[in-house]
Design a protein around this motif. Structure first.
Motif, mmCIF file in Angstrom:
data_model
loop_
_atom_site.group_PDB
_atom_site.id
_atom_site.type_symbol
_atom_site.label_atom_id
_atom_site.label_comp_id
_atom_site.label_asym_id
_atom_site.label_seq_id
_atom_site.Cartn_x
_atom_site.Cartn_y
_atom_site.Cartn_z
ATOM 1 N N THR A 136 -20.322 -6.249 5.356
ATOM 2 C CA THR A 136 -18.974 -5.919 5.799
ATOM 3 C C THR A 136 -17.952 -6.305 4.736
ATOM 4 N N PHE A 137 -18.122 -7.503 4.161
ATOM 5 C CA PHE A 137 -17.183 -7.951 3.130
ATOM 6 C C PHE A 137 -17.239 -7.004 1.921
ATOM 7 N N GLY A 138 -18.445 -6.754 1.421
ATOM 8 C CA GLY A 138 -18.583 -5.873 0.264
ATOM 9 C C GLY A 138 -18.024 -4.497 0.542
ATOM 10 N N PHE A 139 -18.271 -4.019 1.762
ATOM 11 C CA PHE A 139 -17.787 -2.695 2.139
ATOM 12 C C PHE A 139 -16.270 -2.617 2.028
ATOM 13 N N LEU A 140 -15.600 -3.625 2.610
ATOM 14 C CA LEU A 140 -14.131 -3.594 2.615
ATOM 15 C C LEU A 140 -13.587 -3.624 1.190
ATOM 16 N N VAL A 141 -14.165 -4.467 0.342
ATOM 17 C CA VAL A 141 -13.672 -4.550 -1.031
ATOM 18 C C VAL A 141 -13.925 -3.232 -1.760
ATOM 19 N N LEU A 142 -15.129 -2.700 -1.572
ATOM 20 C CA LEU A 142 -15.513 -1.465 -2.263
ATOM 21 C C LEU A 142 -14.585 -0.301 -1.911
ATOM 22 N N TYR A 143 -14.397 -0.062 -0.621
ATOM 23 C CA TYR A 143 -13.702 1.188 -0.256
ATOM 24 C C TYR A 143 -12.198 1.010 -0.082
ATOM 25 N N MET A 144 -11.738 -0.215 0.272
ATOM 26 C CA MET A 144 -10.292 -0.441 0.297
ATOM 27 C C MET A 144 -9.709 -0.205 -1.097
ATOM 28 N N SER A 145 -10.445 -0.720 -2.114
ATOM 29 C CA SER A 145 -9.971 -0.537 -3.483
ATOM 30 C C SER A 145 -9.864 0.946 -3.824
ATOM 31 N N MET A 146 -10.833 1.728 -3.334
ATOM 32 C CA MET A 146 -10.785 3.169 -3.605
ATOM 33 C C MET A 146 -9.531 3.794 -3.005
ATOM 34 N N MET A 147 -9.209 3.381 -1.775
ATOM 35 C CA MET A 147 -8.026 3.972 -1.140
ATOM 36 C C MET A 147 -6.769 3.620 -1.911
ATOM 37 N N ILE A 148 -6.694 2.351 -2.394
ATOM 38 C CA ILE A 148 -5.487 1.933 -3.117
ATOM 39 C C ILE A 148 -5.369 2.722 -4.418
ATOM 40 N N VAL A 149 -6.475 2.804 -5.156
ATOM 41 C CA VAL A 149 -6.413 3.492 -6.438
ATOM 42 C C VAL A 149 -6.160 4.999 -6.217
ATOM 43 N N GLY A 150 -6.587 5.501 -5.081
ATOM 44 C CA GLY A 150 -6.308 6.897 -4.753
ATOM 45 C C GLY A 150 -4.828 7.113 -4.489
ATOM 46 N N MET A 151 -4.232 6.162 -3.763
ATOM 47 C CA MET A 151 -2.796 6.246 -3.509
ATOM 48 C C MET A 151 -2.008 6.194 -4.818
ATOM 49 N N GLU A 152 -2.563 5.455 -5.794
ATOM 50 C CA GLU A 152 -1.896 5.387 -7.098
ATOM 51 C C GLU A 152 -2.099 6.673 -7.889
ATOM 52 N N GLY A 153 -2.967 7.555 -7.423
ATOM 53 C CA GLY A 153 -3.072 8.868 -8.040
ATOM 54 C C GLY A 153 -4.345 9.149 -8.801
ATOM 55 N N MET A 154 -5.372 8.291 -8.646
ATOM 56 C CA MET A 154 -6.603 8.568 -9.392
ATOM 57 C C MET A 154 -7.383 9.699 -8.722
ATOM 58 N N PRO A 155 -7.680 10.792 -9.457
ATOM 59 C CA PRO A 155 -8.421 11.908 -8.856
ATOM 60 C C PRO A 155 -9.906 11.586 -8.706
ATOM 61 N N ARG A 156 -10.553 12.250 -7.753
ATOM 62 C CA ARG A 156 -11.981 12.039 -7.556
ATOM 63 C C ARG A 156 -12.793 12.867 -8.557
ATOM 64 N N ARG A 157 -14.059 12.554 -8.666
ATOM 65 C CA ARG A 157 -15.020 13.352 -9.415
ATOM 66 C C ARG A 157 -14.819 13.366 -10.924
ATOM 67 N N TYR A 158 -14.175 12.319 -11.500
ATOM 68 C CA TYR A 158 -14.108 12.206 -12.957
ATOM 69 C C TYR A 158 -14.897 10.983 -13.384
ATOM 70 N N TYR A 159 -15.557 11.070 -14.548
ATOM 71 C CA TYR A 159 -16.330 9.918 -15.010
ATOM 72 C C TYR A 159 -15.454 8.940 -15.762
ATOM 73 N N ASP A 160 -14.196 9.333 -16.015
ATOM 74 C CA ASP A 160 -13.286 8.537 -16.827
ATOM 75 C C ASP A 160 -11.963 8.403 -16.081
ATOM 76 N N TYR A 161 -11.125 7.410 -16.451
ATOM 77 C CA TYR A 161 -9.813 7.305 -15.809
ATOM 78 C C TYR A 161 -8.839 6.602 -16.737
ATOM 79 N N LEU A 162 -7.565 6.660 -16.352
ATOM 80 C CA LEU A 162 -6.519 6.023 -17.160
ATOM 81 C C LEU A 162 -6.636 4.505 -17.056
ATOM 82 N N PRO A 163 -6.292 3.774 -18.114
ATOM 83 C CA PRO A 163 -6.451 2.310 -18.117
ATOM 84 C C PRO A 163 -5.729 1.648 -16.943
ATOM 85 N N LYS A 164 -4.631 2.245 -16.445
ATOM 86 C CA LYS A 164 -3.881 1.559 -15.390
ATOM 87 C C LYS A 164 -4.682 1.472 -14.083
#
Lengths: 207, 541
Positions: free
Chosen positions: B435-463
């Motif tokens: 449960t702990f790992g799950f929350l850290v794993l996917y909560m982070s995804m939602m936050i970074v998504g809100m910041e604008g990171m697109p899905r399905r890329y192998y690379d991303y901006l340093p921010k």
């Protein structure tokens, strides 16, 4: 949650209602499988009425009409086969299922000649001639091949089922006391017929 | 409540009839319990494959730039992760594995209505799975389209999409046969006294699921067949150059694939509904409302598909209609959540591992469901469409929902079929880490998504680095939790203490027969005299 009774497990008689319920559910899935293609037909007809008209004019209504008669007759023979078996006339039933099989093959032979004529005129998916036609006609013919092709596969499967049921009747596994397999095969065959009843007007008559 | 467990346990259905031995006694068996276990182990194996692929994706994303994989390899890995997890694990996971194991016993039947068809559907599933895996190593290389097979890319790519779509068709057919079998079983084979309103809610959920399987899967069938036809005979009905329309593909695909998410989640909800009253020692709150809400979700869920296509260029009216319909699905889902919480209220709660997984389910599914509303509303969806927010939302619902329900079901029902109990303390540790790992794993995804990171890329901006690293670290905790859970449960099932017939104090029929159940499930045909959660009438409380 229960009080158990102390009867031993009784041998269950074959559940006819269950067997037929299962078949009807399977027929729903077939309807929905074709449903996806009928949706495409409806959308593209609305988008390209002229293209569909021009395409429909090139189909031979005699081929389509002839095949409709063949399939309707085959539905009659399979229904008669069920009645015959119920009445205990095993040989007559066998002959009638055989007739259904014969009509199924007749339908496919007709289809072969009809498609061959079209292909001979250079109308088939990916052909150069088709690519030169306007978009509406291309979609029409592509859908024509997809829908009649998928239906043709179902006729072929139906012919296989009829052969299998004939074998079962001959072996006595399907008999006047236990004929639900023949009934279900008949249901499947009626569905194959029914889909053609919709394909025929959509491609040959209304355009 | 617990029957004293004898030191030697009867082997029940584990002794094959006719003394058949070896693998043949399993892969040719028509016993629903054996088929259920076949499904269980095959789905679990594919789950492990999917987990490893997911971990590989997170490794690549630990820092910006290409680290381990090329862009093409990354595309193949996420496609494979999606196809394996969705078509080989989540969809068949609960209904085919636990549905087969438990459902016939819950309604007091000896087996499903069509046992041979049941075996056939497992075979079809395996054939499809093997074809899907073969597509990776043959032809033009592993498919790189994502699990959605969107045209025009799926028609033009040189990778082995044709074989993969055929595999999906066959797996879909297997699902249809299972659904059909369950529907007929539930209609025809209920024990005397098992009226519709006495059916356990897990079976009710399976019933609703089976309808969706039967009615929606054929549309997927024709859709992937059309992709196959486009690639092989060039039928071009989705090709704009030949008068086709690629958006029609998206419609057809989602007409199935949206209802499919209810195939995935409804059985999970059913598991949770069966677990909570047992561990709250209290009848379930709102039995009929939960049963009907399963059907309502199945119904409403079938008419919301185009909310996946808000940015595809559909008309605004269509967008608004589908948005409204999407919000309607939230109502029956919320009914369930409220009823679970109301069942727990003032219960005498026993915090055993199955309940802990169920509680995680409620929290994670609620977060997933509420973030779904952000996506259901067109105005907000346009901003987060195709970002990591969607990935986070989807994993909250599918893994936090169905995945955790699968683990809850494992901890709840597997002791029944093995007759032995795992170590509960280790299970709690596994649950906590997951449960702990799950929350850290996917909560982070939602936050970074809100910041604008697109899905399905192998690379991303340093921010985006910080939250991506958090997410990857979370995936390690989750993996360790999974490992603990697996080792613990399987050691327990083979070497643990015998459990007796009713270790949890459940009132449904599966707890009224020995563990493991005999070949025909009951020593004598049961007669049902009360509802599935009436513990007082069952003499348990």
């Amino acid at each position: 949650m229960s009080e158990t009774t102390h009867t031993a497990h009784a041998e269950h008689p074959k559940d006819y209602t269950g067997a037929k319920l299962g078949m009807w559910l399977f027929l729903f899935t077939e309807v929905l499988l074709f449903g996806g293609l009928f949706i495409l037909y409806a959308i593209y007809l609305q988008r390209y009425p002229e293209g569909f008209k021009l395409g429909g004019d090139q189909l031979n209504v005699w081929f389509g009409g002839g095949n409709t008669l063949v399939l309707l007759t085959s539905s009659l023979t399979v229904a008669m086969a069920i009645t015959a078996l119920q009445q205990g006339r095993v040989k007559a039933s066998l002959r009638l299922v055989g007739a259904t099989l014969f009509f199924a093959l007749w339908f496919l032979v007709n289809k072969y000649f009809e498609w061959s004529a079209k292909i001979h005129h250079g109308i088939y998916p990916k052909s150069e001639h088709l690519k030169e036609m306007p978009g509406g006609e291309q979609v029409f013919f592509n859908l024509y091949y997809l829908m009649t092709g998928l239906h043709g596969i179902h006729v072929l499967v139906g012919a296989g089922v009829m052969t299998w049921v004939m074998w079962l009747i001959r072996k006595g596994k399907v008999n006047p006391d236990d004929y639900v397999t023949l009934e279900n095969a008949g249901l499947y065959w009626h569905l194959v017929d029914l889909i053609w009843i919709f394909l025929f007007p959509l491609y040959y008559l209304i355009l | 409540m617990n029957q004293t467990a004898s030191t030697t346990i009867s082997r029940g259905f584990w002794d094959a009839p006719g003394g058949r031995k070896g693998i043949g006694a399993w892969i040719f068996s028509t016993d629903h319990k054996r088929i259920g276990l076949l499904y269980f182990y095959s789905t679990l194996a594919f789950f492990c494959v999917g987990v490893l692929l997911g971990l590989a994706l997170r490794f690549e994303l630990f820092q910006p730039g290409a680290d381990f994989f090329t862009a093409q390899q990354y595309n193949s890995i996420f496609t494979l992760h999606g196809v394996v997890m969705i078509f080989l694990f989540i969809i068949p996971g609960i209904p085919a594995a636990f549905g087969n194991l438990v459902m016939p016993i819950q309604i007091g039947a000896e087996d499903v209505a069509f046992p041979r068809l049941n075996l056939l559907s497992w075979w079809l599933y395996m054939i499809g799975a093997i074809m899907a895996l073969t597509s990776l190593f043959t032809g033009g290389g592993a498919p790189d389209t994502g699990w959605t097979f969107y045209v025009p890319f799926s028609v033009r790519t040189t990778t082995n999409v044709s074989l993969a779509t055929l595999a999906v068709f066959i797996i879909g057919f297997s699902g249809i046969l299972t659904g059909l079998n369950f529907l007929v079983t539930i209609h025809r084979l209920r024990a005397p006294g098992m009226t519709w309103w006495r059916i356990p809610l897990f079976t009710w959920a399976l019933y609703a699921t089976a309808w969706v399987q039967v009615l929606a899967t054929p549309v997927l069938g024709i859709t992937v067949l059309l992709i196959f036809a486009e690639r092989v005979i060039g039928s071009g009905v989705f090709d704009p150059a030949r008068g086709g329309d690629p958006v029609m593909y998206q419609h057809l695909f989602w007409i199935y694939s949206h209802p499919a998410v209810y195939i995935m989640i409804l059985p999970g909800m059913g598991v949770i509904t069966d677990i909570i009253p047992v561990f709250a020692r209290k009848p379930v709150f709102g039995y009929k409302a939960i049963a009907i809400s399963s059907l309502a979700i199945a119904g409403a869920g079938s008419v919301v598909w185009a909310h996946h296509m808000v940015t595809s260029g559909m008309s605004d009216i269509a967008v608004m209609i589908f948005s409204l319909l999407t919000f309607l699905v939230a109502i029956p889902s919320a009914i369930k959540v409220f009823n679970w919480v109301a069942t727990l209220y003032k219960g005498s709660i026993q915090l055993d591992p199955p309940l802990l997984f169920a509680l995680s389910f409620i929290v994670l599914f609620s977060i997933g469901g509420l973030t779904g509303l952000v996506l259901g509303s067109a105005a907000t969806d346009v901003h987060v469409h195709d970002t990591y927010f969607v990935v986070g939302h989807f994993h909250f619902v599918m893994f936090g929902g169905t995945g955790f329900a699968f683990f809850a079901a494992m901890h709840y029902w597997l002791p029944k079929f093995y007759g032995r109990m795992y170590n509960k303390k280790a299970a709690v540790w596994g649950w906590a880490l997951m449960t702990f790992g799950f929350l850290v794993l996917y909560m982070s995804m939602m936050i970074v998504g809100m910041e604008g990171m697109p899905r399905r890329y192998y690379d991303y901006l340093p921010k985006f680095t910080f939250w991506n690293q958090m997410s990857t670290i979370g995936s390690w905790f989750l993996a360790i939790g999974l490992l603990i859970v697996f080792v613990n449960i399987f050691r327990g099932l083979f070497k643990g203490e015998p459990v007796g017939s009713n270790p949890w104090g459940g009132a449904t029929l599966e707890w009224q027969t020995p563990s493991p159940p005999p070949l025909e499930n009951f020593e004598a045909e049961p007669v049902v005299t009360h509802g599935p959660y009436e513990y007082k009438k069952a003499g348990i409380l």
